[in-house]
Write a protein that holds these residues in place. Sequence first.
Motif, PDB file in Angstrom:
ATOM      1  N   SER A   1     -40.243   3.399  27.810  1.00 55.68           N
ATOM      2  CA  SER A   1     -39.219   2.520  27.232  1.00 55.68           C
ATOM      3  C   SER A   1     -39.218   2.537  25.706  1.00 55.68           C
ATOM      4  O   SER A   1     -38.329   1.954  25.093  1.00 55.68           O
ATOM      5  CB  SER A   1     -39.440   1.084  27.706  1.00 55.68           C
ATOM      6  OG  SER A   1     -39.379   1.030  29.116  1.00 55.68           O
ATOM      7  N   THR A   2     -40.208   3.166  25.109  1.00 58.01           N
ATOM      8  CA  THR A   2     -40.324   3.184  23.650  1.00 58.01           C
ATOM      9  C   THR A   2     -39.276   4.106  23.047  1.00 58.01           C
ATOM     10  O   THR A   2     -39.086   5.226  23.484  1.00 58.01           O
ATOM     11  CB  THR A   2     -41.722   3.663  23.228  1.00 58.01           C
ATOM     12  OG1 THR A   2     -42.684   2.758  23.755  1.00 58.01           O
ATOM     13  CG2 THR A   2     -41.850   3.720  21.722  1.00 58.01           C
ATOM     14  N   ARG A   3     -38.599   3.609  22.025  1.00 59.57           N
ATOM     15  CA  ARG A   3     -37.643   4.415  21.263  1.00 59.57           C
ATOM     16  C   ARG A   3     -38.060   4.337  19.801  1.00 59.57           C
ATOM     17  O   ARG A   3     -37.940   3.290  19.170  1.00 59.57           O
ATOM     18  CB  ARG A   3     -36.218   3.878  21.418  1.00 59.57           C
ATOM     19  CG  ARG A   3     -35.715   3.810  22.833  1.00 59.57           C
ATOM     20  CD  ARG A   3     -35.417   5.211  23.360  1.00 59.57           C
ATOM     21  NE  ARG A   3     -34.885   5.146  24.716  1.00 59.57           N
ATOM     22  CZ  ARG A   3     -35.570   5.464  25.799  1.00 59.57           C
ATOM     23  NH1 ARG A   3     -36.822   5.833  25.698  1.00 59.57           N
ATOM     24  NH2 ARG A   3     -35.027   5.416  26.981  1.00 59.57           N
ATOM     25  N   SER A   4     -38.596   5.416  19.278  1.00 59.56           N
ATOM     26  CA  SER A   4     -38.997   5.435  17.873  1.00 59.56           C
ATOM     27  C   SER A   4     -38.636   6.786  17.277  1.00 59.56           C
ATOM     28  O   SER A   4     -38.322   7.728  17.998  1.00 59.56           O
ATOM     29  CB  SER A   4     -40.496   5.170  17.724  1.00 59.56           C
ATOM     30  OG  SER A   4     -41.231   6.305  18.095  1.00 59.56           O
ATOM     31  N   ARG A   5     -38.716   6.882  15.984  1.00 62.61           N
ATOM     32  CA  ARG A   5     -38.378   8.147  15.331  1.00 62.61           C
ATOM     33  C   ARG A   5     -39.420   9.222  15.603  1.00 62.61           C
ATOM     34  O   ARG A   5     -39.170  10.401  15.388  1.00 62.61           O
ATOM     35  CB  ARG A   5     -38.198   7.941  13.829  1.00 62.61           C
ATOM     36  CG  ARG A   5     -39.446   7.522  13.114  1.00 62.61           C
ATOM     37  CD  ARG A   5     -39.137   7.234  11.657  1.00 62.61           C
ATOM     38  NE  ARG A   5     -40.307   6.724  10.984  1.00 62.61           N
ATOM     39  CZ  ARG A   5     -40.888   7.333   9.966  1.00 62.61           C
ATOM     40  NH1 ARG A   5     -40.380   8.448   9.496  1.00 62.61           N
ATOM     41  NH2 ARG A   5     -41.943   6.808   9.415  1.00 62.61           N
TER      42      ARG A   5
END
Length: 112
Positions: free
Chosen positions: A98-102
């Motif tokens: 579920s993690t959304r990071s650059r």
Amino acid sequence: ATFQRGFTFKQQKITERRSWVDDGDELRVHKSVVSKLVKWSYGAPQFAVLALYMLLAVHATLLYEYLGAPLAYLAFFTAFARSLDVFTDPVMSWISDSTRSRFGRRIPYMIP
């Protein structure tokens, strides 16, 4: 086999990595080949990890027994840790998925 959307396809023996393309009424299988060099390069780091794990698994138990820890305690805490993994591994995989990071999904959880 027939599925919910009504399309059918023939049973196929899957030998390589394949991706499915939905063309409305039917599925086409696109075959992509992964070379042995790529497979070996992904698997090679596990040899070092496995060697270290085997050293710890065999010799740590002997060391703890030598230091006076009862074998029953060692077995209990090992089983307890594995049982705890049954619950924490799926939760952590859901969190990382579920993690959304650059940096991507997995990198923020890796130890630098």
